[in-house]
Design a protein around this motif. Structure first.
Motif, PDB file in Angstrom:
ATOM      1  N   ASN A 110      55.976 -61.517 -28.224  1.00  0.00           N
ATOM      2  CA  ASN A 110      57.264 -61.231 -28.867  1.00  0.00           C
ATOM      3  C   ASN A 110      57.069 -60.490 -30.188  1.00  0.00           C
ATOM      4  N   ARG A 111      56.075 -60.880 -30.946  1.00  0.00           N
ATOM      5  CA  ARG A 111      55.825 -60.211 -32.235  1.00  0.00           C
ATOM      6  C   ARG A 111      55.317 -58.791 -32.025  1.00  0.00           C
TER       7      ARG A 111
ATOM      8  N   THR B  35      49.494 -69.885 -32.814  1.00  0.00           N
ATOM      9  CA  THR B  35      50.835 -69.770 -32.244  1.00  0.00           C
ATOM     10  C   THR B  35      50.691 -69.632 -30.743  1.00  0.00           C
ATOM     11  N   SER B  36      51.786 -69.553 -30.042  1.00  0.00           N
ATOM     12  CA  SER B  36      51.711 -69.429 -28.583  1.00  0.00           C
ATOM     13  C   SER B  36      51.460 -67.983 -28.172  1.00  0.00           C
ATOM     14  N   ARG B  37      50.973 -67.836 -26.980  1.00  0.00           N
ATOM     15  CA  ARG B  37      50.719 -66.507 -26.417  1.00  0.00           C
ATOM     16  C   ARG B  37      52.033 -65.730 -26.319  1.00  0.00           C
ATOM     17  N   ARG B  38      53.080 -66.416 -25.948  1.00  0.00           N
ATOM     18  CA  ARG B  38      54.392 -65.778 -25.822  1.00  0.00           C
ATOM     19  C   ARG B  38      54.866 -65.253 -27.183  1.00  0.00           C
ATOM     20  N   THR B  39      54.635 -66.018 -28.237  1.00  0.00           N
ATOM     21  CA  THR B  39      55.025 -65.578 -29.578  1.00  0.00           C
ATOM     22  C   THR B  39      54.264 -64.315 -29.961  1.00  0.00           C
TER      23      THR B  39
ATOM     24  N   GLU C  24      53.371 -61.097 -40.757  1.00  0.00           N
ATOM     25  CA  GLU C  24      52.968 -61.734 -39.497  1.00  0.00           C
ATOM     26  C   GLU C  24      52.934 -60.731 -38.338  1.00  0.00           C
TER      27      GLU C  24
ATOM     28  N   ASP D 247      54.653 -62.050 -17.934  1.00  0.00           N
ATOM     29  CA  ASP D 247      54.096 -61.311 -19.072  1.00  0.00           C
ATOM     30  C   ASP D 247      53.293 -60.102 -18.605  1.00  0.00           C
TER      31      ASP D 247
ATOM     32  N   GLU E  86      58.353 -56.787 -31.321  1.00  0.00           N
ATOM     33  CA  GLU E  86      59.052 -56.531 -32.591  1.00  0.00           C
ATOM     34  C   GLU E  86      58.360 -55.419 -33.363  1.00  0.00           C
TER      35      GLU E  86
ATOM     36  N   HIS F 235      46.034 -61.331 -26.068  1.00  0.00           N
ATOM     37  CA  HIS F 235      47.112 -62.182 -26.572  1.00  0.00           C
ATOM     38  C   HIS F 235      46.604 -63.608 -26.774  1.00  0.00           C
TER      39      HIS F 235
ATOM     40  N   ALA G  40      46.630 -65.565 -30.254  1.00  0.00           N
ATOM     41  CA  ALA G  40      47.392 -66.817 -30.343  1.00  0.00           C
ATOM     42  C   ALA G  40      46.530 -67.930 -30.929  1.00  0.00           C
TER      43      ALA G  40
END
Length: 165
Positions: A144-145, A137-141, A113, A73, A148, A128, A132
């Protein structure tokens, strides 16, 4: 896994997890952050431990994966910064009316979101990990958001940039 079992795992394997994370990350604070994440994940995935291996093997696998994810990351973040941002020594100027209109248009096009996470990250300057935890939610999510959001923002801003040229 109940709280007593997690506490026993923490007391027994916490120092080994911290050593492992330090060895991989070479950063004390990052290693401590990962150690906390390891035991949070152990609590969340307690039922996933099948007993096929020792608890230490399971905890080490979680530690290694979280450390490698963090390294990946951070590398990806550095790439994105290098690709998308030019370091400028000029002072930051207030946004123009046109920039404000463009930003409002972008935010209207972005799902709730993504907008929420983008505001926490860009406006509130939260990490992050903080985001999160806040949005559960997860740090990875979160990463990813944000990716996006950047794609949507670029797509929304391009037509306006062409008109302004």
């Amino acid at each position: 896994m109940n709280a007593t079992a997690i506490e026993a795992l923490y007391r027994k394997y916490g120092p080994a997890v911290l050593r492992r994370a330090r060895a991989i990350l070479r950063d004390e604070q990052a290693a401590r952050d990962v150690m906390q994440e390891v035991f949070i994940q152990a609590i969340q995935e307690g039922g996933a431990f099948r007993g096929d291996a020792s608890p230490m093997t399971w905890i080490y696998r979680i530690t290694t994966n979280l450390c490698l994810n963090r390294i990946r990351d951070e590398g990806r973040r550095a790439e994105l910064l290098a690709e998308n941002y030019v370091v400028d020594e000029e002072p930051v100027r207030p946004a123009t009316a046109e920039q404000k209109v463009t930003l409002a248009a972008i935010l209207r096009q972005v799902p709730d979101e993504l907008r929420e996470i983008a505001v926490y990250y860009y406006v509130d300057q939260m990490s992050h990990d903080e985001i999160a935890q806040l949005v559960k939610t997860s740090r990875r999510t979160v990463g990813n958001r944000l990716d996006e959001f950047r794609k949507v923002a670029r797509a929304a801003a391009e037509p306006r940039l062409e008109v302004a040229s």
